[in-house]
Design an enzyme around this catalytic site. Structure first.
Site, mmCIF file in Angstrom:
data_model
loop_
_atom_site.group_PDB
_atom_site.id
_atom_site.type_symbol
_atom_site.label_atom_id
_atom_site.label_comp_id
_atom_site.label_asym_id
_atom_site.label_seq_id
_atom_site.Cartn_x
_atom_site.Cartn_y
_atom_site.Cartn_z
ATOM 1 C CE LYS A 74 -1.867 1.634 4.124
ATOM 2 N NZ LYS A 74 -1.652 3.020 4.136
ATOM 3 C CG ASN A 75 2.121 2.861 3.636
ATOM 4 O OD1 ASN A 75 0.994 3.239 3.381
ATOM 5 N ND2 ASN A 75 2.302 2.430 4.948
ATOM 6 N NE ARG B 166 -0.948 11.750 7.194
ATOM 7 C CZ ARG B 166 -1.173 13.131 7.884
ATOM 8 N NH1 ARG B 166 -2.260 13.665 8.230
ATOM 9 N NH2 ARG B 166 -0.075 13.665 8.374
ATOM 10 C CB CYS C 251 -5.437 6.392 9.835
ATOM 11 S SG CYS C 251 -6.161 4.985 8.923
ATOM 12 N NE ARG D 118 -0.418 9.955 10.327
ATOM 13 C CZ ARG D 118 -0.729 8.861 9.571
ATOM 14 N NH1 ARG D 118 -2.001 8.900 9.123
ATOM 15 N NH2 ARG D 118 0.154 8.478 8.566
ATOM 16 N N PRO D 119 1.807 16.255 11.835
ATOM 17 C CG PRO D 119 3.603 16.941 13.132
ATOM 18 C CD PRO D 119 2.307 15.880 13.109
ATOM 19 C CG ASP E 264 7.186 20.010 11.056
ATOM 20 O OD1 ASP E 264 6.202 19.005 11.139
ATOM 21 O OD2 ASP E 264 8.140 20.001 11.338
ATOM 22 C CG ASP F 144 2.291 1.326 9.796
ATOM 23 O OD1 ASP F 144 1.730 2.268 10.624
ATOM 24 O OD2 ASP F 144 2.576 1.626 8.691
ATOM 25 N NE ARG G 90 -8.783 5.519 5.081
ATOM 26 C CZ ARG G 90 -8.897 6.437 5.887
ATOM 27 N NH1 ARG G 90 -8.079 6.295 7.088
ATOM 28 N NH2 ARG G 90 -9.808 7.207 5.915
HETATM 29 N N1 EPU Z 1 6.249 14.088 11.717
HETATM 30 C C1 EPU Z 1 6.330 15.288 12.259
HETATM 31 N N2 EPU Z 1 6.451 16.248 10.773
HETATM 32 C C2 EPU Z 1 6.522 15.862 9.546
HETATM 33 C C3 EPU Z 1 6.211 14.628 9.183
HETATM 34 C C4 EPU Z 1 6.328 13.554 10.285
HETATM 35 O O1 EPU Z 1 6.683 15.831 13.040
HETATM 36 O O2 EPU Z 1 6.535 16.724 8.826
HETATM 37 C C5 EPU Z 1 6.265 13.169 12.745
HETATM 38 C C6 EPU Z 1 5.010 12.270 12.813
HETATM 39 O O3 EPU Z 1 4.045 13.026 13.431
HETATM 40 C C7 EPU Z 1 5.363 10.889 13.586
HETATM 41 C C8 EPU Z 1 6.855 10.827 12.739
HETATM 42 O O4 EPU Z 1 7.381 12.110 12.285
HETATM 43 O O5 EPU Z 1 5.606 11.156 14.860
HETATM 44 C C9 EPU Z 1 6.815 9.991 11.813
HETATM 45 O O6 EPU Z 1 6.083 10.181 10.732
HETATM 46 P P1 EPU Z 1 6.174 9.829 9.163
HETATM 47 O O7 EPU Z 1 6.157 11.128 8.374
HETATM 48 O O8 EPU Z 1 7.135 8.974 8.986
HETATM 49 O O9 EPU Z 1 4.788 9.233 8.990
HETATM 50 P P2 EPU Z 1 4.015 9.192 7.614
HETATM 51 O O10 EPU Z 1 4.886 9.368 6.339
HETATM 52 O O11 EPU Z 1 2.911 10.258 7.965
HETATM 53 C C10 EPU Z 1 3.699 6.906 7.020
HETATM 54 C C11 EPU Z 1 2.872 5.802 6.644
HETATM 55 C C12 EPU Z 1 2.307 5.032 7.913
HETATM 56 C C13 EPU Z 1 3.115 4.811 8.907
HETATM 57 C C14 EPU Z 1 4.270 5.804 9.128
HETATM 58 C C15 EPU Z 1 5.385 5.385 9.977
HETATM 59 C C16 EPU Z 1 2.351 6.161 4.473
HETATM 60 C C17 EPU Z 1 0.903 6.602 3.646
HETATM 61 N N3 EPU Z 1 1.955 6.142 5.931
HETATM 62 O O12 EPU Z 1 3.265 7.952 7.502
HETATM 63 O O13 EPU Z 1 1.287 4.230 7.565
HETATM 64 O O14 EPU Z 1 2.628 4.558 10.107
HETATM 65 O O15 EPU Z 1 5.076 6.149 7.706
HETATM 66 O O16 EPU Z 1 6.010 4.235 9.533
HETATM 67 O O17 EPU Z 1 3.225 5.698 3.972
HETATM 68 C C18 EPU Z 1 -0.339 2.930 7.660
HETATM 69 O O18 EPU Z 1 0.034 2.212 6.825
HETATM 70 O O19 EPU Z 1 -1.253 2.369 8.550
HETATM 71 C C19 EPU Z 1 0.370 3.873 8.263
HETATM 72 C C20 EPU Z 1 -0.437 4.772 9.226
#
Ligand code: EPU
Length: 421
Positions: A22-23, A93, A117, A122-123, A125, A307, A400
């Site tokens: 998926k991701n 997302r 989700c 989930r910022p 920045d 995850d 999803r």
């Molecule tokens: N974070 C920030 N600022 C940012 C981005 C992230 O503070 O700009 C923080 C987040 O709040 C979190 C950490 O950094 O505490 C890691 O977040 P990350 O950006 O790695 O997560 P994501 O890219 O939003 C992806 C997956 C998630 C998975 C996470 C961690 C996708 C679409 N989503 O999310 O997958 O939990 O990486 O591995 O790739 C799922 O598949 O169920 C799912 C939620």
């Protein structure tokens, strides 16, 4: 509204084939906006996040064909729209990858803030920091992000992420591929789907190196051309079936996996007493007897994935002794499912970032609600292992990310059906 009805207590047995990740799919499809010509993408999972993304891209003018199951041919050559449908963008997302893709392709974008989700704050920045470093002017409101070229234009740059972020790493790679100069991302995330995205882009003519390490280098190229690419198997879907087999005391061959991607998960299940056999592209799990307690701390790859936190928590709930489960990526993720598991008889004390899970010898069927994708998957596993009947509500979250969940589980002997209310 639909729900799952699960009659628990049967050990899973047989063979399951894992779908495309998926991701990876939700990154590669938006990245196809950078390509001049048709991309044939294989092993695309048929899940609702992918369907939404394809609708968004189609609405922007992409030509999309699905000639056979799990294959998408996407040609974004005619896309000029830089404002993807906000209602659809808010449904998931990974729609935030449209920001990087449109910035890279068109130099501008107006994209609603993503939904998806909501298990934690989930910022984005770090994504914005990356776009700004590449020369974009960014306007962010409560509803949308607007990107356009800043006074010095868009070009490669060095970006050091403040935290390891999968999404920011992917978004910056996508944005930088067609920009002049070199972009270097330091403190990059290393997840398998980042490597898969880089392999896709390189197949189409990009120059991305270092994906899978904490320094990713992107040397801008003038254009990308169409080609064929197959998405890697889904690490988390595979982990979910392994956890389901472990929790039910099953014996399952999990096919179409990359065993190396599974090490962090299989080593924990082995510590808990499951017997794991590795093959070239498959794993067998045999879980005879009661699981043993263990300690897990989630980390970015190659650590134990956040995850899989909820799914391993179900295994811990059924193991002998007291397990400790510490979350280091999303602190609030326990709240999506622990109280639901407790209503099935689990004993979980949450103490800040750590859940203390005291194993019980059985869970009991109950009516429970999924609050996010992986929480929902965990409740399905709990229902499969529990005595009696479990109803899982809010299953749109589960749909999803899990292709043909009912079909795959039924083939493993589970008594699960989808009931329309
Ligand atoms: N974070 C920030 N600022 C940012 C981005 C992230 O503070 O700009 C923080 C987040 O709040 C979190 C950490 O950094 O505490 C890691 O977040 P990350 O950006 O790695 O997560 P994501 O890219 O939003 C992806 C997956 C998630 C998975 C996470 C961690 C996708 C679409 N989503 O999310 O997958 O939990 O990486 O591995 O790739 C799922 O598949 O169920 C799912 C939620």
């Amino acid at each position: 509204m639909a729900r799952y009805e699960i009659k628990g207590g049967t050990p899973l047995s047989g063979t399951v084939t894992i779908s495309g990740a998926k991701n990876a799919a939700v990154a590669i499809l938006p990245a196809s906006l950078l390509v001049a010509g048709p991309c044939r993408i294989e092993n695309v999972p048929d899940i609702s996040d992918v369907r939404i993304l394809l609708s968004i891209l189609e609405g922007m003018g992409a030509d999309i064909q699905r000639p056979e199951e799990n294959v998408v041919i996407i040609d974004c050559s005619k896309v000029t729209d830089t404002r993807p449908n906000p209602e659809l963008v808010k449904k998931m997302r990974a729609s935030y990858y449209l920001m990087g893709a449109l910035l890279g392709r068109c130099g501008r974008a107006h994209v609603a803030l993503p939904g998806g989700c909501n298990f934690a704050s989930r910022p984005i920045d770090q994504h914005i920091k990356g776009f700004e470093a590449l020369g974009a002017d960014v306007e962010e409101t409560d509803d949308y992000v607007e990107l356009e070229p800043g006074p010095h234009g868009l070009q490669g740059n060095r970006i050091c992420l403040d935290i390891v972020s999968v999404g920011a790493t992917i978004n910056i790679i996508i944005a930088a591929v067609l920009l002049p100069g070199q972009t270097i991302i330091e403190n990059a995330a290393k997840e398998p789907h980042i490597v898969d995205l880089a392999n896709f882009l390189n197949t189409m003519g990009a120059n991305v190196s270092g994906a899978g390490t904490d320094t990713v280098k992107i040397r801008g190229v003038e254009s990308l051309k169409g080609g064929t690419y197959a998405i890697i198997p889904d690490q988390i879907e595979a982990g979910t079936y392994l956890a389901a087999a472990a929790a039910t005391g099953g014996n399952v061959l999990v096919r179409n996996v990359i065993p190396k991607h599974m090490d962090c998960i299989t080593s924990k299940l082995a510590e808990m007493g499951a017997e794991i056999s590795n093959y070239d592209d498959a794993l067998r799990i045999r879980a005879a007897g009661r699981l043993r307690h263990t300690t897990v701390k989630t980390h970015p790859y190659p650590g134990f994935p956040t995850d899989m936190q909820a799914q391993i928590c179900v295994c811990m709930s059924l193991a002998s002794g007291v397990s400790r489960l510490t979350e280091s990526v999303y602190e609030t993720r326990f709240f999506g499912y622990c109280s639901e598991l407790e209503s099935m008889g689990a004993d979980i004390q949450i103490n800040g970032k750590t859940a203390i899970v005291t194993g019980t010898d059985r869970l009991y069927g109950a009516t429970v609600s999924a609050h996010d994708l992986r929480a929902g998957a965990a409740l399905v596993i709990a229902g499969l292992a529990a005595e009696g009947t479990t109803w899982v509500k809010n299953i749109h979250y589960v749909e999803r990310g899990y292709e043909r969940l009912i079909g795959k589980l039924t083939a493993l002997g589970a008594a699960i059906r989808r009931v329309e209310d």
